[in-house]
Design an enzyme around this catalytic site. Structure first.
Site, PDB file in Angstrom:
ATOM      1  N   ASP A 137       0.908  -0.984   0.272  1.00 19.35           N
ATOM      2  CA  ASP A 137      -0.087   0.266  -0.035  1.00 19.35           C
ATOM      3  C   ASP A 137       0.783   1.196   0.131  1.00 19.35           C
ATOM      4  O   ASP A 137       0.094   2.126   1.121  1.00 19.35           O
ATOM      5  CB  ASP A 137      -0.910  -0.259   0.759  1.00 19.35           C
ATOM      6  N   LYS A 174       1.686   2.165  -5.101  1.00 18.54           N
ATOM      7  CA  LYS A 174       2.438   1.434  -6.223  1.00 18.54           C
ATOM      8  C   LYS A 174       2.201   1.922  -7.740  1.00 18.54           C
ATOM      9  O   LYS A 174       1.965   1.603  -8.450  1.00 18.54           O
ATOM     10  CB  LYS A 174       2.620   0.095  -6.544  1.00 18.54           C
ATOM     11  N   GLN A 229       1.905  -6.252  -3.167  1.00 15.76           N
ATOM     12  CA  GLN A 229       1.789  -6.018  -1.979  1.00 15.76           C
ATOM     13  C   GLN A 229       3.858  -5.910  -1.526  1.00 15.76           C
ATOM     14  O   GLN A 229       4.053  -4.431  -1.999  1.00 15.76           O
ATOM     15  CB  GLN A 229       2.481  -7.402  -0.945  1.00 15.76           C
ATOM     16  N   GLY A 238      -4.390  -4.552  -4.293  1.00 18.49           N
ATOM     17  CA  GLY A 238      -5.323  -3.604  -4.871  1.00 18.49           C
ATOM     18  C   GLY A 238      -4.954  -2.231  -5.220  1.00 18.49           C
ATOM     19  O   GLY A 238      -4.335  -1.842  -4.440  1.00 18.49           O
ATOM     20  N   HIS A 239      -4.591  -2.143  -6.598  1.00 14.78           N
ATOM     21  CA  HIS A 239      -4.033  -1.095  -6.423  1.00 14.78           C
ATOM     22  C   HIS A 239      -5.127   0.090  -6.855  1.00 14.78           C
ATOM     23  O   HIS A 239      -6.327  -0.306  -8.234  1.00 14.78           O
ATOM     24  CB  HIS A 239      -3.299  -1.294  -7.978  1.00 14.78           C
TER      25      HIS A 239
HETATM   26  P1  GDP Z   1      -1.369   0.376  -3.710  1.00 18.72           P
HETATM   27  O1  GDP Z   1      -1.366  -0.576  -3.846  1.00 18.72           O
HETATM   28  O2  GDP Z   1       0.553   0.277  -3.126  1.00 18.72           O
HETATM   29  O3  GDP Z   1      -0.937   1.247  -4.890  1.00 18.72           O
HETATM   30  O4  GDP Z   1      -1.470   1.440  -2.297  1.00 18.72           O
HETATM   31  P2  GDP Z   1      -3.146   1.670  -2.443  1.00 18.72           P
HETATM   32  O5  GDP Z   1      -4.104   2.066  -4.464  1.00 18.72           O
HETATM   33  O6  GDP Z   1      -3.276   0.727  -1.800  1.00 18.72           O
HETATM   34  O7  GDP Z   1      -3.009   3.113  -1.883  1.00 18.72           O
HETATM   35  C1  GDP Z   1      -2.613   4.096  -2.444  1.00 18.72           C
HETATM   36  C2  GDP Z   1      -3.059   5.020  -2.032  1.00 18.72           C
HETATM   37  O8  GDP Z   1      -3.214   6.642  -1.571  1.00 18.72           O
HETATM   38  C3  GDP Z   1      -4.013   5.288  -3.207  1.00 18.72           C
HETATM   39  O9  GDP Z   1      -6.014   5.718  -3.112  1.00 18.72           O
HETATM   40  C4  GDP Z   1      -3.938   6.118  -3.907  1.00 18.72           C
HETATM   41  O10 GDP Z   1      -4.296   7.475  -4.580  1.00 18.72           O
HETATM   42  C5  GDP Z   1      -2.956   7.070  -2.878  1.00 18.72           C
HETATM   43  N1  GDP Z   1      -1.958   8.006  -3.330  1.00 18.72           N
HETATM   44  C6  GDP Z   1      -0.988   7.772  -3.838  1.00 18.72           C
HETATM   45  N2  GDP Z   1      -0.063   8.954  -3.579  1.00 18.72           N
HETATM   46  C7  GDP Z   1      -0.184   9.586  -3.427  1.00 18.72           C
HETATM   47  C8  GDP Z   1      -0.119  10.657  -2.341  1.00 18.72           C
HETATM   48  O11 GDP Z   1       1.292  11.083  -3.263  1.00 18.72           O
HETATM   49  N3  GDP Z   1      -0.723  12.030  -1.485  1.00 18.72           N
HETATM   50  C9  GDP Z   1      -1.776  11.158  -1.388  1.00 18.72           C
HETATM   51  N4  GDP Z   1      -2.529  11.950  -0.609  1.00 18.72           N
HETATM   52  N5  GDP Z   1      -2.358   9.762  -1.808  1.00 18.72           N
HETATM   53  C10 GDP Z   1      -1.656   9.295  -2.614  1.00 18.72           C
END
Ligand code: GDP
Length: 442
Positions: free
Chosen positions: A13, A16, A223, A40-41
């Site tokens: 999370d 990515k 992950q 979940g992206h």
């Molecule tokens: P992933 O599985 O690594 O892609 O992560 P998730 O999608 O679960 O969580 C990332 C969340 O943070 C998503 O809702 C993104 O839109 C949000 N996000 C990503 N980069 C940033 C950022 O720089 N700032 C903020 N505030 N939110 C972000």
């Protein structure tokens, strides 16, 4: 251009999804190498929220090819639902997607076995997503798994399902669940077979062919490396290898074909489910990160545990994965804070730990030592220009880089693609920056 692994350096999370989506135009192919539909992206494109569990987010880019590697475990049902929902949005899914013929399948008994195993653990449960990912990997290692290629031969599929169900039914019954009917499963999976067949291919051959033609590949991990089954915080880990080595075994590409590893690091720490988290904040203190960071699981909606940035863990992770380049996400979440803490060391029973402990019972009692840094102003949210960032943030960035021994080349300051600062001289040769347009529409 280079072939690059993009992975999370923490407990997943890290954001990515946004970074992969942002840099995808620099690559011809995006290949996912492990995990299942528990990942979940979340990607925002022009205000539209798209959550992808199995299919690489490269699918959102016309002209980009996508691959689901042998290291991924596939729920045919979840895959087909995802295809349908993408098609509803007008996004093409067809010849642009390849599924490895030796990727293992999630079968109807896998989620049931997972529920029984988690219930048995009681308070020591891992906190898994109950989607059958772990048991599917267990069957893979147990050499009785069913693979995508097996879908294509009805007799083979039927026999494998019969054998597996005969083995699993007594376990289900002991766990208080009804026995499964192998013929019904066979019927259901034969239906999936017809729809999955066009995607199933020799993925390593496909990737090698593309690489020989000079095409570039982004290897996408799900992950985070701290959840790696070998190197993570075992046993509170996932069942696969999100770490850099997993990109080779999980996609059938040799290590000499890969030139760089880009680590995605969040400006603080989060974790879903059980297991030690040394920098974890109490519910009240972590609330500001939880709420400002919208730290609720994309797949399950569960609130994530939140804590300060843990440089001990991230430095371990960077070393394990050969990460020299970082994308820092969500520093804007820290905007409101007057003081920001970074964990620089752990002590255990009063003694300084020289390296990251692999024993979960040591990590659970590790006491973080923190460096305190002042907060910054003006806020970073949506900032686009590095030169105009507050000096206090630049000092914070430098502190992190020194502690984890990697350089930050991308700073994300919000959810949208354009909320990003790219430092070109730090990404030279890794990304084709000409192709990365921050305000690109789909
Ligand atoms: P992933 O599985 O690594 O892609 O992560 P998730 O999608 O679960 O969580 C990332 C969340 O943070 C998503 O809702 C993104 O839109 C949000 N996000 C990503 N980069 C940033 C950022 O720089 N700032 C903020 N505030 N939110 C972000």
């Amino acid at each position: 251009m280079a072939n690059v692994i993009v992975l999370g350096t923490q407990w997943g999370d890290e954001g990515k999804g946004k970074i992969v989506d942002l840099i995808t135009p620099s690559f011809d192919i995006v290949a996912r190498y492990q995990g299942g539909h528990n990942a979940g992206h979340t990607v925002y494109v022009r205000g539209r929220k798209i959550v992808l569990h199995l299919i690489p987010s490269g699918i959102l880019h016309p002209g980009t090819l996508c691959a689901i590697g042998n290291g991924v475990v596939i729920s045919p049902q979840a895959f087909l639902e995802e295809v349908e929902s993408l098609e509803k949005l007008g996004i093409e899914v067809g010849r642009n997607l390849v599924i490895s013929r030796n990727a293992h399948l999630i079968m109807p008994y896998h989620p049931l076995l997972e529920r029984i195993a988690e219930d048995r653990l009681g308070p020591r449960r891992i906190g898994t997503t109950h989607r059958g990912i772990g048991p599917a990997y267990e069957d893979k290692a147990g050499r009785r798994g069913i693979r995508a290629a097996d879908l294509l031969d009805a007799a083979v599929l039927q026999e494998l399902i019969r054998d597996n169900v005969a083995e699993k039914n007594p376990i289900l019954e002991r766990g208080g669940l009804p026995a499964l009917n192998p013929d019904r499963i066979f019927e259901e999976y034969s239906g999936f077979a017809a729809r999955l067949a066009p995607f199933v291919a020799d993925e390593p051959l496909f990737l090698e062919g593309m690489i020989r033609k000079g095409k570039s590949v982004l290897f996408e991990g799900a992950q985070g490396a701290m959840l790696d089954v070998d190197h993570g915080t075992y046993p509170f880990v996932t069942s696969s290898s999100p770490s850099a080595g997993g990109a080779c075994t999980g996609s059938g590409v040799g290590p000499n074909r890969i030139q760089a590893v880009l680590g995605i690091t969040k400006a603080y720490t989060t974790r879903v489910g059980g297991g030690p988290l040394p920098t974890e904040l109490s519910e009240a203190n972590g609330r500001v990160l939880l709420e400002r960071g919208d730290e609720f699981g994309a797949t399950t909606g569960r609130p994530r545990r939140c804590g300060w940035f843990d440089a001990v863990a991230v430095s371990y992770s960077c070393r394990l994965n050969g990460v020299e380049h970082l994308a820092l996400t969500k520093p804007d979440v820290l905007d409101a804070l007057g003081e920001i803490l970074i964990c620089t060391e752990y002590t255990y029973k009063g003694t300084l730990l020289k390296s990251f402990p692999v024993e979960s019972w040591v990590l659970a009692k590790a006491v973080p030592r923190y460096k305190k840094l002042p907060g910054w102003s003006p806020p970073l949210a949506k900032a686009k220009d590095f030169d105009r960032l507050p000096q206090a943030f630049k000092d914070y960035l430098r502190t992190i880089e020194d502690l984890v021994e990697a350089r930050v080349g991308i700073i994300s300051t919000g959810v949208e693609r354009e909320d990003t600062i790219i430092l070109p001289d730090r990404l030279d040769g890794i990304l084709d920056l000409e192709k990365i347009k921050l305000d690109r529409t789909m």
